[in-house]
Write an enzyme that holds these catalytic residues in place. Sequence first.
Site, short mmCIF file in Angstrom:
data_model
loop_
_atom_site.label_atom_id
_atom_site.label_comp_id
_atom_site.label_asym_id
_atom_site.label_seq_id
_atom_site.Cartn_x
_atom_site.Cartn_y
_atom_site.Cartn_z
N MET A 91 0.80 -1.22 0.00
CA MET A 91 0.00 0.00 0.00
C MET A 91 0.84 1.28 0.00
SD MET A 91 -2.96 -1.23 -0.15
CE MET A 91 -4.15 -2.43 0.42
N HIS A 110 -4.92 -5.87 -8.18
CA HIS A 110 -5.85 -4.79 -7.81
C HIS A 110 -7.26 -5.38 -7.69
CE1 HIS A 110 -7.39 -0.75 -7.43
NE2 HIS A 110 -8.34 -1.09 -8.26
C1 GAR Z 1 -6.13 -7.04 -1.52
O1 GAR Z 1 -7.51 -7.02 -1.75
C2 GAR Z 1 -5.40 -6.34 -2.65
O2 GAR Z 1 -5.96 -6.56 -3.91
C3 GAR Z 1 -5.57 -4.91 -2.25
O3 GAR Z 1 -5.40 -4.91 -0.86
C4 GAR Z 1 -5.77 -6.17 -0.31
C5 GAR Z 1 -4.60 -6.73 0.47
O4 GAR Z 1 -4.93 -7.92 1.12
N1 GAR Z 1 -4.63 -4.07 -2.95
C6 GAR Z 1 -4.89 -2.84 -3.34
O5 GAR Z 1 -5.95 -2.29 -3.12
C7 GAR Z 1 -3.78 -2.17 -4.11
N2 GAR Z 1 -4.28 -1.03 -4.83
P1 GAR Z 1 -3.82 -8.97 1.61
O6 GAR Z 1 -2.77 -8.21 2.42
O7 GAR Z 1 -4.61 -9.91 2.48
O8 GAR Z 1 -3.23 -9.64 0.41
#
Ligand code: GAR
Length: 207
Positions: A91, A110
């Site tokens: 992030m 994404h």
């Molecule tokens: C996931 O849904 C990913 O796609 C999103 O954050 C989450 C992380 O979950 N990413 C974004 O929004 C990037 N723009 P995780 O740490 O459990 O994999």
Amino acid sequence: MKKIVVLVSGGGTNLQALIDAQESGKIKNGKITCVISSKPGVYALERAKNHNIPTRVLCRKDYEDIASYSKAMVQVLKEEEADLVVYAGFMTILDESVCNAFPNKMMNVHPALIPSFCGKGFYGLHVHEAALEKGVKLTGATVHFVTEVCDGGPIILQKAVPVENSDTPETLQKRVMEQAEWQILPQAVALFCDDRITVENGKAIVR
Ligand code: GAR
């Protein structure tokens, strides 16, 4: 064997999907050699440690600005000799020096069907809030190469997921993860490691 470095900032369920795919033999020509977190203490680091994957923390707060953080990240990725860098719920914004150092070698997952609900401010739960606000009937996930344009790089794989009338951002996020992200991210990584993705005229071609 390609060296895969995974960048994380949170819970790491997408990292877990990659670890599971590696352990079940779905990623044949690559190995996760390092997990780098932008924050200390996140559960993604525990997931890596539980599978004996080396971890590093490159804390965003230790750097004055995006440029100095990006410079440090390039150095760490070079030290790790990364062949592929995967943003898995990473992030933190990096500048163009990072994608220029690893052109078409960095991919991001994404949680929407790009070009919908993407770009600055669209991350995590906010993406699903926006999809519900708009009333779309289908959403999903996208894996794409990272370029200097936020969420704008060549699209590698996408998968659609239905939206239900009773959805909250949380239930929609869970369905998109289970039915799309955790499937297409390991698939894209395996395809990359098998040299089956090329980029031609700004578009990713999967063979
Ligand atoms: C996931 O849904 C990913 O796609 C999103 O954050 C989450 C992380 O979950 N990413 C974004 O929004 C990037 N723009 P995780 O740490 O459990 O994999």
